[in-house]
Design a protein around this motif. Structure first.
Motif, PDB file in Angstrom:
ATOM      1  N   UNK A  28     -28.364 -15.582 -56.135  1.00 26.53           N
ATOM      2  CA  UNK A  28     -28.667 -16.828 -55.430  1.00 26.53           C
ATOM      3  C   UNK A  28     -27.777 -16.927 -54.204  1.00 26.53           C
ATOM      4  N   UNK A  29     -28.396 -17.209 -53.059  1.00 32.82           N
ATOM      5  CA  UNK A  29     -27.645 -17.312 -51.817  1.00 32.82           C
ATOM      6  C   UNK A  29     -27.833 -18.657 -51.151  1.00 32.82           C
ATOM      7  N   UNK A  30     -26.777 -19.133 -50.492  1.00 34.13           N
ATOM      8  CA  UNK A  30     -26.836 -20.334 -49.658  1.00 34.13           C
ATOM      9  C   UNK A  30     -26.227 -19.985 -48.314  1.00 34.13           C
ATOM     10  N   UNK A  80     -23.117 -15.695 -51.665  1.00 34.53           N
ATOM     11  CA  UNK A  80     -24.049 -15.089 -52.604  1.00 34.53           C
ATOM     12  C   UNK A  80     -23.396 -15.050 -53.983  1.00 34.53           C
ATOM     13  N   UNK A  81     -24.140 -15.518 -54.983  1.00 29.40           N
ATOM     14  CA  UNK A  81     -23.608 -15.611 -56.339  1.00 29.40           C
ATOM     15  C   UNK A  81     -24.549 -14.885 -57.296  1.00 29.40           C
ATOM     16  N   UNK A 124     -19.586 -14.090 -48.267  1.00 29.12           N
ATOM     17  CA  UNK A 124     -18.885 -13.691 -49.485  1.00 29.12           C
ATOM     18  C   UNK A 124     -19.864 -13.589 -50.636  1.00 29.12           C
ATOM     19  N   UNK A 125     -19.571 -12.704 -51.563  1.00 27.42           N
ATOM     20  CA  UNK A 125     -20.389 -12.530 -52.762  1.00 27.42           C
ATOM     21  C   UNK A 125     -19.484 -12.539 -53.983  1.00 27.42           C
ATOM     22  N   UNK A 153     -30.364 -11.660 -48.469  1.00 21.18           N
ATOM     23  CA  UNK A 153     -29.721 -11.730 -47.155  1.00 21.18           C
ATOM     24  C   UNK A 153     -30.755 -11.755 -46.029  1.00 21.18           C
ATOM     25  N   UNK A 154     -31.825 -10.973 -46.169  1.00 23.73           N
ATOM     26  CA  UNK A 154     -32.862 -10.967 -45.140  1.00 23.73           C
ATOM     27  C   UNK A 154     -33.581 -12.315 -45.087  1.00 23.73           C
ATOM     28  N   UNK A 155     -33.890 -12.865 -46.254  1.00 25.62           N
ATOM     29  CA  UNK A 155     -34.539 -14.174 -46.307  1.00 25.62           C
ATOM     30  C   UNK A 155     -33.672 -15.220 -45.615  1.00 25.62           C
TER      31      UNK A 155
END
Length: 399
Positions: A177-179, A197-198, A236-237, A259-261
């Motif tokens: 999941x990314x924000x 990114x988590x 960061x991830x 990341x692309x989205x």
């Protein structure tokens, strides 16, 4: 409150966090209305990877976080919106460290396990009295305060963004999941404004770092809104292993998709933007050349304004390619240029071709493809049109 207890993995929105992550958002006095402080924490030990701006004016948040991230053991990310805390001297450094210390105490983790992001106006001190009071109240609320979802966090990170940016993928039993936030002062030289990114996948710190760097190079590092690199860029991830091991190749692919989205969401929401612009350069000698030429096209104010006005002035793309004067292997006789599926060079466009080109440029997403006729390498970069709205946002940013 000495620590965050295990509880539900899903916050207040439908996207939900990977297993073992929880989040908080609230208003800490950085802006008049809406949440401006966020915290995302792993309830269990995690490994991490991070990349930061290469700006010589990197802010205290970046300097402190770079040191904390070096160990690859981050457990939490906190973000302050509306104030970059950059060019604020020793006091700015002390303020960033105090925020991290207070957040760490709330979570019951070492300060070195907390990354801090700070984004907004440069040159203004943080409103520490309001922030202190807010974090003290958050500590009093305990675990009940940590019920925010990814969309809540993405919204709390926003400055001039018009909408929150989130993305998710599933890989095996795990999720990514990314924000992200960022729509101006945006041509990353490492990552993007702020992107976190988590995942609950089980990985080593080295595996996560390799996957992140590979994803960033082809996504966030290929993004440009206005050619300006921020002082606060951070990506960061964090991976806590709650879902068990996953295939590394599949995980890397899922991370790259997220990341692309996020990259395309950032580009399409560029300050004042009305269109997403993708530029792909192929048949290049190597990836570096392909990316360099593509960036010269996506960054051209003349190309960007033509796209905004749906003006079929394709010659501006040829101009932008030609600016790469040190690429002496570029031969105009071998170059091709297409907008969508319409070839405009080397053919001399007829009236119907120009009409078709104008229609292509009226779409919400515009794809320009360039062939250099040199080799087999290719790169795609992402940007947006240039509008009167961009001028208004930045002419009036602090007033």
């Amino acid at each position: 409150m000495s620590h965050i207890d295990a509880a539900t993995d899903r916050g207040t929105d439908e996207l939900g966090w990977p297993a073992g992550f929880r989040a908080y958002t609230g208003n800490g006095g950085l802006r008049a209305h809406g949440d401006d402080i966020s915290i995302v924490v792993s309830e269990r030990p995690s490994v991490s990877a991070a990349m930061f701006t290469r700006s010589r004016f990197a802010g205290p948040a970046v300097v402190l976080s770079r040191a904390h991230a070096a160990g690859g053991r981050l457990r939490a990310v906190t973000t302050l919106a509306q104030n970059a805390n950059v060019a604020t001297g020793r006091q700015g450094e002390e303020n960033a460290a105090e925020v991290v210390g207070r957040v760490a105490a709330i979570l019951g983790v070492p300060a070195e396990a907390v990354l801090i992001g700070s984004t907004g106006v440069i040159g203004r001190p943080l409103p520490m009295a309001a922030i202190r009071a807010h974090l003290e109240a958050t500590a009093e609320r305990g675990t009940a305060a940590f019920a925010a979802g990814p969309v809540d966090v993405a919204r709390a990170m926003m400055t001039t963004d018009t909408r929150p940016k989130t993305s998710a993928r599933t890989v095996g039993n795990a999720r990514v999941v990314g924000v992200a936030k960022g729509v101006g002062m945006l041509e990353p030289n490492m990552a993007t404004m702020l992107a976190y990114l988590f995942t609950d996948a089980e990985l080593s710190a080295a595996e996560l770092d390799g996957a992140l760097r590979g994803a960033v190079e082809r996504t966030f590092n290929c993004l440009s809104v206005d050619t300006d690199t921020s002082t606060s860029d951070t990506v960061a991830a964090l991976a806590n292993g709650a879902a068990g091991p996953v295939d590394l190749g599949a995980f890397s692919a899922a991370l790259a998709e997220v990341c692309l989205d996020l990259t395309e969401q950032l580009a399409s929401d560029g300050e004042g933007a009305t269109k997403l612009l993708r530029v792909t350069v192929g048949q290049a000698a190597d990836y570096a050349q392909a990316k360099r030429v593509a960036k010269s096209v996506v960054n051209s104010p003349l190309v960007k304004t033509a796209v905004h006005g749906a003006d079929p002035n394709w010659g501006r793309v040829v101009m932008a390619i030609g600016k790469n004067t040190e690429d002496t292997d570029i031969d105009p006789a071998k170059v091709t240029v297409r907008f969508g599926g319409t070839e405009v060079y080397p053919a001399e466009p007829a009236a119907e071709t120009l009409a078709k080109l104008a229609e292509t440029m009226r779409q919400d997403e515009v794809d320009i493809t360039v062939g250099l006729g040199i080799g087999d390498a290719a790169a795609t970069v992402y940007g947006c049109d240039l509008t009167e709205g961009y001028i208004r946002v930045n002419a009036d940013y602090t007033t």
